[in-house]
Design an enzyme around this catalytic site. Sequence first.
Site, PDB file in Angstrom:
ATOM      1  CB  THR A  14      -0.747   0.070   1.429  1.00 11.97           C
ATOM      2  OG1 THR A  14      -1.391  -1.197   1.486  1.00 11.97           O
ATOM      3  CG2 THR A  14      -2.126   0.972   1.075  1.00 11.97           C
ATOM      4  CB  VAL A  15       3.421   2.496   2.291  1.00 10.53           C
ATOM      5  CG1 VAL A  15       4.499   3.613   2.293  1.00 10.53           C
ATOM      6  CG2 VAL A  15       2.789   2.412   3.339  1.00 10.53           C
ATOM      7  CE  LYS A 107       5.340  -0.291  13.620  1.00 10.62           C
ATOM      8  NZ  LYS A 107       5.094  -0.371  12.199  1.00 10.62           N
ATOM      9  CB  ILE A 138       2.999  12.907  13.023  1.00 11.45           C
ATOM     10  CG1 ILE A 138       1.407  12.891  13.325  1.00 11.45           C
ATOM     11  CG2 ILE A 138       3.424  14.228  13.998  1.00 11.45           C
ATOM     12  CD1 ILE A 138       0.987  12.315  14.282  1.00 11.45           C
ATOM     13  CE  LYS A 207       4.032   3.094  14.981  1.00  9.55           C
ATOM     14  NZ  LYS A 207       2.773   3.087  15.072  1.00  9.55           N
TER      15      LYS A 207
END
Lengths: 437, 437
Positions: A14-15, A107, A138, A207
């Site tokens: 997807t990314v 991550k 973000i 994260k």
Amino acid sequence: MAEALRIGIAGLGTVGASVVRVLSEKASELTRQCGRQLVVTAVSARDRARNRGVDVAAAKWFDDPVDLAKSADIDVFVELIGGDEGPARACVKVALEAGKHVVTANKALLAKHGVSLAEIAEKKGVLLNYEAAVAGGIPIIKTMREAMAGNSVTRVFGILNGTCNYILTRMEAEGLSFEDCLKDAQRLGYAEADPTFDIEGNDTAHKLSILTSLAFGCKISADDIYMEGISNISQADIRAAGELGYRIKLLGVAQQTESGIEQRVHPTMVPTASVIAQVHGVTNAVAVETDILGELLLSGPGAGGNATASAVIGDIADIAKSRPGFQHGPVFGRPAKELKPYKRAKMRAHEGGYFIRLTVHDRVGVFAAVAKRMADNDISLESIVQHAVGTEEDATKTVILVTHETTEAAVRKAVDGITKDGHLTDKPQVIRIERAG
Amino acid sequence: MAEALRIGIAGLGTVGASVVRVLSEKASELTRQCGRQLVVTAVSARDRARNRGVDVAAAKWFDDPVDLAKSADIDVFVELIGGDEGPARACVKVALEAGKHVVTANKALLAKHGVSLAEIAEKKGVLLNYEAAVAGGIPIIKTMREAMAGNSVTRVFGILNGTCNYILTRMEAEGLSFEDCLKDAQRLGYAEADPTFDIEGNDTAHKLSILTSLAFGCKISADDIYMEGISNISQADIRAAGELGYRIKLLGVAQQTESGIEQRVHPTMVPTASVIAQVHGVTNAVAVETDILGELLLSGPGAGGNATASAVIGDIADIAKSRPGFQHGPVFGRPAKELKPYKRAKMRAHEGGYFIRLTVHDRVGVFAAVAKRMADNDISLESIVQHAVGTEEDATKTVILVTHETTEAAVRKAVDGITKDGHLTDKPQVIRIERAG
């Protein structure tokens, strides 16, 4: 104009597909912003035949991402494979050693091998960018790594897992049980078939470990994190929180204390009137407190193909604007070789307020016994709420205590004592309270 | 290690003194982060004898900031003088022309001359950094200029003036009048002796004009902003907003519409449950909506010596990490020469919901007349609240209307009509409603 930046992408899920599409659709705008073209010259994925809705025919195809990583056809290697070992680790290492810049959204890889990979990047003078690895779209990595130069961080905390926040938001809004919300999240694609990694806090911990390194200049230590998930949160907790002016969020918190650094992931009561309490659904948020700047909060989409692609493309654009000879800032804010060892603060030494929900037999003396256990452990109470529950024959009461600042050790001792006293009819619930602006 | 970065600072007020102090106190940490020392080699201010609580004895003193700006002793010129003309403009121009990097916190200067200064910086291949000019310590410039590469912005809005937000927060929390809160803000140093520039929206407009350029790739146009201040906001508005699930904030909003770009500064109703509604006191916040990332919000301290110094030092650190030969990204995100002319959307074409508060005579037919004026202008109503006010002899009623999405032109026509009907006993109040997540 400078020569085009040649991009190799490994992983076209997807990314990856979003990154390819945006690089193509926004090509002229990106060229204006970066002063050079950004061109996907090579790709690698598991299945060449799969239709991904984007055109990669012009890019050279590699069956093996490690071959792509060291190919002479690329300047930047974008790793979107995932996983903390195997091909992801192998090809990031190879790319850095070959002097390629690397962009990754991984991550787990960084939590485990970030520091050694940063050492290679810094030795080779290339960038290792990973904005998409924490809190999706973000720009918290850029903010902490660049914008906060000279600031000493005292605390960083955030909502770092969209699945958990989605579940908690729906539990509160609709009065549903954890199980029902989880099922719905799975149906809607917000939670995996095996949701353990999200709901038990592991994803948040990965994260958080990266943010901790950026915040305190220490090595990454993801295995050393106190962790409680959200599966024990009930409607009784959510309703009581609301009555007391709090909302329950799964937070990752890293904090400098006298005895070391606290890293903890647990359901947390935050004041309903705080900014972070208004962060609903799959949205993420990160707050950073420093000595100079004060408190900064960023909120936005924490996952999703497009939001993650936005972070990946921001990372690529930063590389495009750099030029050979540019001395990059260190990967984790300070040179990897100078990162301090991580010194863990004991969880028992944690200081803060606590919410304690007890289900007790409705009989004389129970409340006095509870109060005594609190007093014996020097815990002073901010508020006490009592509810009658159950039928007259089988009468129980809910006692909800909110403590002033105390320690984890004191609370555990007090709750153990109350349990031993034999007044409880159900497991006690303890939820930490976090200051938030 | 690379040679030290030599910094010249013009203006040693609160922010300048903070910058000097932090650069000194955090010298070794900054060296680690930037890979070179950051040294203040020269300063200029109005009064050499004044005690500022920081030691600038080692730095060369310049009586004239223009001499400092072109001095061979500095690599970076930091402008903290203020003002859109005079010495601030002269020395920034001279510094850029002399091939120095420039850091400025001067929103008024950028709002007026930003594009022409950016042209010089880009021609000379130096950086013009201005993070502190908008929203103090919040890294919104870095976010929009770097992290959002490839994103097309649809709307940017924010609380950009701490004085106004402080006043509105206290009015709501304590039920005080605008005048009383303003007096208190002045006493506490949150408002100037002449507060016009803050409370009438000019300061917000300056900052918004810079965000608009970054958002939409257009020239800066600070004179072309629709502006309403907060001095007309009454307790009646604040209470009514609360009852309807809104909170009043002074927002700056820039938005792409079919007919051009809207830039507007006005008191705004935002949903109480939105993140931005929880931004209290002198805190600032900026939200950006884009096609790829979605909605991102940043909140933090919008003013104050330390928070502003943090932004200035982040800008200096970025310059320190760059090296000769580095091709910088453009000052306003796109090359200054390619910024589009600003095309203003007519305020009358603005579309949105409206809050309308009318004080009317308590007599038969008034409500029907009001309703007719709304219907005649195709305005459909989401809610209507009516309160009786005053004594029996002098009876008036308050009618509060909340409209569905309509146009500014329709609302003005309807309200003009109601005024002409002669039923109003007081000036009508109109407050725009803004969508916010």
